[in-house]
Design an enzyme around this catalytic site. Structure first.
Site, PDB file in Angstrom:
ATOM      1  N   SER A  29       7.767  -0.017  -1.983  1.00 34.69           N
ATOM      2  CA  SER A  29       7.942  -1.442  -1.675  1.00 34.69           C
ATOM      3  C   SER A  29       8.112  -2.290  -2.927  1.00 34.69           C
ATOM      4  CB  SER A  29       6.759  -1.959  -0.855  1.00 34.69           C
ATOM      5  OG  SER A  29       5.551  -1.685  -1.503  1.00 34.69           O
ATOM      6  N   GLY A  67      -1.111  -4.072   4.626  1.00 30.00           N
ATOM      7  CA  GLY A  67      -0.226  -5.099   5.181  1.00 30.00           C
ATOM      8  C   GLY A  67       0.231  -4.728   6.590  1.00 30.00           C
ATOM      9  N   HIS A  71       0.805  -1.230   0.000  1.00 29.26           N
ATOM     10  CA  HIS A  71       0.000   0.000   0.000  1.00 29.26           C
ATOM     11  C   HIS A  71       0.838   1.280   0.000  1.00 29.26           C
ATOM     12  CE1 HIS A  71      -3.259  -2.663   0.508  1.00 29.26           C
ATOM     13  NE2 HIS A  71      -4.133  -1.775   0.905  1.00 29.26           N
ATOM     14  N   TYR A  88       1.683   8.034   5.261  1.00 34.78           N
ATOM     15  CA  TYR A  88       1.088   8.673   4.078  1.00 34.78           C
ATOM     16  C   TYR A  88       2.255   9.239   3.269  1.00 34.78           C
ATOM     17  CZ  TYR A  88      -3.294   8.402   6.769  1.00 34.78           C
ATOM     18  OH  TYR A  88      -4.377   7.962   7.496  1.00 34.78           O
TER      19      TYR A  88
HETATM   20  P1  FDA Z   1       4.044  -1.877   1.685  1.00 37.49           P
HETATM   21  O1  FDA Z   1       4.217  -3.327   1.542  1.00 37.49           O
HETATM   22  O2  FDA Z   1       3.925  -1.079   0.415  1.00 37.49           O
HETATM   23  O3  FDA Z   1       5.191  -1.301   2.613  1.00 37.49           O
HETATM   24  C1  FDA Z   1       5.283   0.056   3.005  1.00 37.49           C
HETATM   25  C2  FDA Z   1       6.729   0.372   3.389  1.00 37.49           C
HETATM   26  O4  FDA Z   1       7.157  -0.480   4.454  1.00 37.49           O
HETATM   27  C3  FDA Z   1       7.737   0.120   2.260  1.00 37.49           C
HETATM   28  O5  FDA Z   1       8.824   0.995   2.410  1.00 37.49           O
HETATM   29  C4  FDA Z   1       8.193  -1.303   2.510  1.00 37.49           C
HETATM   30  O6  FDA Z   1       9.430  -1.607   1.940  1.00 37.49           O
HETATM   31  C5  FDA Z   1       8.226  -1.350   4.028  1.00 37.49           C
HETATM   32  N1  FDA Z   1       7.935  -2.680   4.563  1.00 37.49           N
HETATM   33  C6  FDA Z   1       6.878  -3.460   4.251  1.00 37.49           C
HETATM   34  N2  FDA Z   1       6.920  -4.596   4.942  1.00 37.49           N
HETATM   35  C7  FDA Z   1       8.038  -4.549   5.714  1.00 37.49           C
HETATM   36  C8  FDA Z   1       8.610  -5.443   6.646  1.00 37.49           C
HETATM   37  N3  FDA Z   1       8.043  -6.611   6.912  1.00 37.49           N
HETATM   38  N4  FDA Z   1       9.768  -5.104   7.242  1.00 37.49           N
HETATM   39  C9  FDA Z   1      10.356  -3.906   6.970  1.00 37.49           C
HETATM   40  N5  FDA Z   1       9.844  -3.017   6.095  1.00 37.49           N
HETATM   41  C10 FDA Z   1       8.689  -3.331   5.476  1.00 37.49           C
HETATM   42  N6  FDA Z   1      -2.610   4.256   7.430  1.00 37.49           N
HETATM   43  C11 FDA Z   1      -3.124   4.449   8.671  1.00 37.49           C
HETATM   44  O7  FDA Z   1      -2.379   4.657   9.622  1.00 37.49           O
HETATM   45  N7  FDA Z   1      -4.478   4.405   8.868  1.00 37.49           N
HETATM   46  C12 FDA Z   1      -5.340   4.143   7.866  1.00 37.49           C
HETATM   47  O8  FDA Z   1      -6.545   4.081   8.096  1.00 37.49           O
HETATM   48  C13 FDA Z   1      -4.813   3.954   6.558  1.00 37.49           C
HETATM   49  N8  FDA Z   1      -5.646   3.730   5.500  1.00 37.49           N
HETATM   50  C14 FDA Z   1      -5.114   3.479   4.248  1.00 37.49           C
HETATM   51  C15 FDA Z   1      -5.970   3.216   3.181  1.00 37.49           C
HETATM   52  C16 FDA Z   1      -5.443   2.968   1.921  1.00 37.49           C
HETATM   53  C17 FDA Z   1      -6.372   2.671   0.783  1.00 37.49           C
HETATM   54  C18 FDA Z   1      -4.039   2.991   1.723  1.00 37.49           C
HETATM   55  C19 FDA Z   1      -3.459   2.745   0.358  1.00 37.49           C
HETATM   56  C20 FDA Z   1      -3.199   3.251   2.786  1.00 37.49           C
HETATM   57  C21 FDA Z   1      -3.717   3.517   4.049  1.00 37.49           C
HETATM   58  N9  FDA Z   1      -2.887   3.788   5.129  1.00 37.49           N
HETATM   59  C22 FDA Z   1      -3.425   3.998   6.371  1.00 37.49           C
HETATM   60  C23 FDA Z   1      -1.432   3.874   4.933  1.00 37.49           C
HETATM   61  C24 FDA Z   1      -0.736   2.562   5.279  1.00 37.49           C
HETATM   62  O9  FDA Z   1      -0.681   2.420   6.685  1.00 37.49           O
HETATM   63  C25 FDA Z   1       0.699   2.580   4.719  1.00 37.49           C
HETATM   64  O10 FDA Z   1       0.670   2.735   3.328  1.00 37.49           O
HETATM   65  C26 FDA Z   1       1.465   1.328   5.131  1.00 37.49           C
HETATM   66  O11 FDA Z   1       2.846   1.571   5.066  1.00 37.49           O
HETATM   67  C27 FDA Z   1       1.106   0.172   4.235  1.00 37.49           C
HETATM   68  O12 FDA Z   1       1.711  -0.999   4.654  1.00 37.49           O
HETATM   69  P2  FDA Z   1       1.844  -2.201   3.585  1.00 37.49           P
HETATM   70  O13 FDA Z   1       2.547  -3.305   4.232  1.00 37.49           O
HETATM   71  O14 FDA Z   1       0.525  -2.462   2.969  1.00 37.49           O
HETATM   72  O15 FDA Z   1       2.714  -1.494   2.468  1.00 37.49           O
END
Ligand code: FDA
Length: 499
Positions: A91, A151, A85, A443
């Protein structure tokens, strides 16, 4: 070719662990494109010129270790993905040769109701976590964000907040332990990594200190029945005064009550819709009494409210119709997938009426502009700015997220919307936090500044780092110098070395 060499490294050097070739996908693999695109939330980045040499989708910790060590050996960069996300695609995009370690297959969740804790792997989604908690208990929850496909890995790394923020703080405030793979491929728990590194991974943003495999979380208590409501208003119904009043009330309400505002521009009808969207940790009668006392201007009636379980409220807040099957929380299809540009602000003084009117003027012209105002206060005021890297605590009345979406993924189209977003951000300058103008790392916004790719400079990085982390940025950078001296885990906005 590097793909072959890398596979050989994974299989020979780590043969004890990596027998399974199904976890490595190169561009010729039939599943490569599917996997690459499957969790991308912002397809704006789909036409990017860079693509990973390989995608590694491990099932076991040892496979993640091997992928880190082989990447180091062949000087490949690593992008870690949990839910995909990231707003700026960090990512899965990278300007130099890289692999993606995609944690999509590492999503187990183990809930222990007696202990009021759980272990959750980074590749699980928030929806899966909420569902798993509800399967074991009707009186426990977790204070994470509102979109079920997010995630765990990225979300907890950057803080993470949602409707329970005022009662229980951030998702990251409720992490008790974690397993991390460091730059040397070692697996470390809280005790082994030490308190400083454990501090950094709970809000310092993903991808700077290692790969977090799993998290031990604290479950929080919620009543069996809670109440939600959404009351929508248009500009002609005196909404400006109401929003102005909300700023004076929402951050000071009892912490059981969370009322956020979602504003949507309707350029087609030259209108703006402002919705008051709320979760109350109690039943309707108590809520109505509280609202009559604290925020009578909204005129909330019992028929505006819905009683439901906490887990049902997570589906309600994600936009599913009331009464939907809870299995919607397990759906892997991203709900809000669209091209978008987003930015964020924190507000420390109520925005005056004329300031709000200027926002409506901009929104009334736009089809797909959204602004979400999430009230702080409550528990957030009790946690010090340096308790975790997320510093936006006492004094922040609310967070604003601005979002601009569009359908056609062309350069001209993107530029137009990004330009609109930047001009809104400029307009908001006088009304939001200053020195620094704070922003929320989850964000992610690369307009705030980026690292030089090979030669990261601390001072240059303060342009964005101070906005996300205030005084904690220096501490994060000092730690980064110690735990990752070669800056292996790096990206456009990873924590730089302190020098
Ligand atoms: P993703 O996999 O893209 O990772 C995000 C970052 O973290 C990247 O730099 C990645 O490399 C790193 N990363 C991922 N997994 C890792 C791991 N295991 N170890 C180390 N680094 C890692 N936020 C919020 O606080 N409240 C909310 O209500 C929302 N709502 C929301 C809605 C929608 C539609 C979106 C697109 C986003 C949000 N968000 C949010 C923002 C969200 O919390 C933010 O984008 C997170 O980083 C997403 O985590 P993911 O693992 O999905 O992203």
């Amino acid at each position: 070719p590097i793909q072959k060499v890398f596979k050989r490294c994974m299989s020979t050097q780590f043969s004890a662990y990596t027998k399974n070739f199904e976890i490595i996908y190169n561009p010729e693999s039939s599943l490569y494109s599917y996997l690459l695109q499957s969790t991308i939330q912002n397809p704006r980045w789909l036409n990017a010129t860079t693509q990973p040499l390989l995608i590694v989708a491990p099932f076991h910790e040892a496979e993640v270790q091997a992928a880190v060590l082989c990447s180091k050996k062949y000087d490949l960069q690593v992008r870690v993905r949990s839910g995909g996300h990231d707003y700026e695609g960090l990512s899965f995009l990278c300007p130099t040769p890289y692999i993606i370690i995609d944690l999509i297959n590492m999503r187990s969740i183990d809930i222990n109701v007696e202990e009021e804790t759980g272990w959750v792997q980074s590749g699980a989604t928030l929806g899966e976590l909420y569902y798993a908690i509800a399967k074991k208990s009707q009186v426990h929850g977790f204070p994470g964000g509102v979109c079920p496909t997010i995630g765990i890995g990225g979300h907890l790394s950057g803080g993470g907040f949602g409707t329970l923020l005022r009662k229980y703080g951030l998702a990251a405030d409720n992490v008790l332990d974690a397993y991390l793979i460091d730059v040397n491929g070692r697996i470390l728990d809280r005790k082994a990594m030490g308190e400083e590194l454990f501090w950094a991974i709970r809000g310092g943003g993903g991808a700077s200190f290692g790969i977090i495999l799993s998290w031990k979380i604290r479950l929080v208590r919620v009543p069996k029945i809670i109440t939600g409501f959404t009351v929508s208003k248009t500009l002609d119904s005196g909404v400006t005064k109401l929003v102005h009043r909300w700023q004076e009330i929402a951050p000071y309400l009892p912490e059981d009550l969370f009322i956020r505002i979602i504003t949507v521009g309707d350029g087609f009808n030259k209108a703006v819709q402002v919705s008051f969207n709320s979760l109350f940790l109690g039943e309707i009668d108590t809520l109505i009494r509280l609202m009559n006392k604290s925020f009578p201007e909204l005129g909330l009636k019992a028929e505006d409210c819905i009683e439901m379980s906490w887990v049902a409220s997570t589906a309600y807040f994600a936009g599913f119709p009331n009464g939907s099957l809870l299995e919607v929380l397990l759906d892997k299809k991203q709900l809000f997938k669209s091209n978008f540009k987003a930015k964020s602000d924190f507000v420390t003084e109520p925005i005056p009426i004329n300031g709000l009117e200027g926002i409506w003027e901009r929104f009334v012209e736009e089809e797909t502009a959204i602004m979400i105002m999430d009230p702080f206060g409550g528990k957030m005021n009790e946690i010090s700015e340096s308790e975790t890297p997320f510093p936006h605590r006492k004094g922040s009345l609310y967070n604003i997220q601005y979002l601009k979406k569009w359908e056609k993924n062309g350069v001209r189209e993107s530029n137009r919307h990004v330009h609109w977003m930047r001009s809104l951000y400029k307009y908001m300058g006088p009304y939001v936090s200053k020195s620094p103008r704070a922003a929320y790392v989850n964000y992610r916004d690369l307009d705030l500044g980026t690292n030089n790719h090979d030669n990261t400079n601390y001072l240059q990085s303060t342009s964005w780092g101070i906005k996300y982390f205030k005084g904690n940025f220096k501490r994060l950078a000092q730690l980064k110098s110690k735990v990752d001296p070669e800056n292996f885990f790096r990206s456009e906005q990873s924590i730089p070395h302190y020098k």
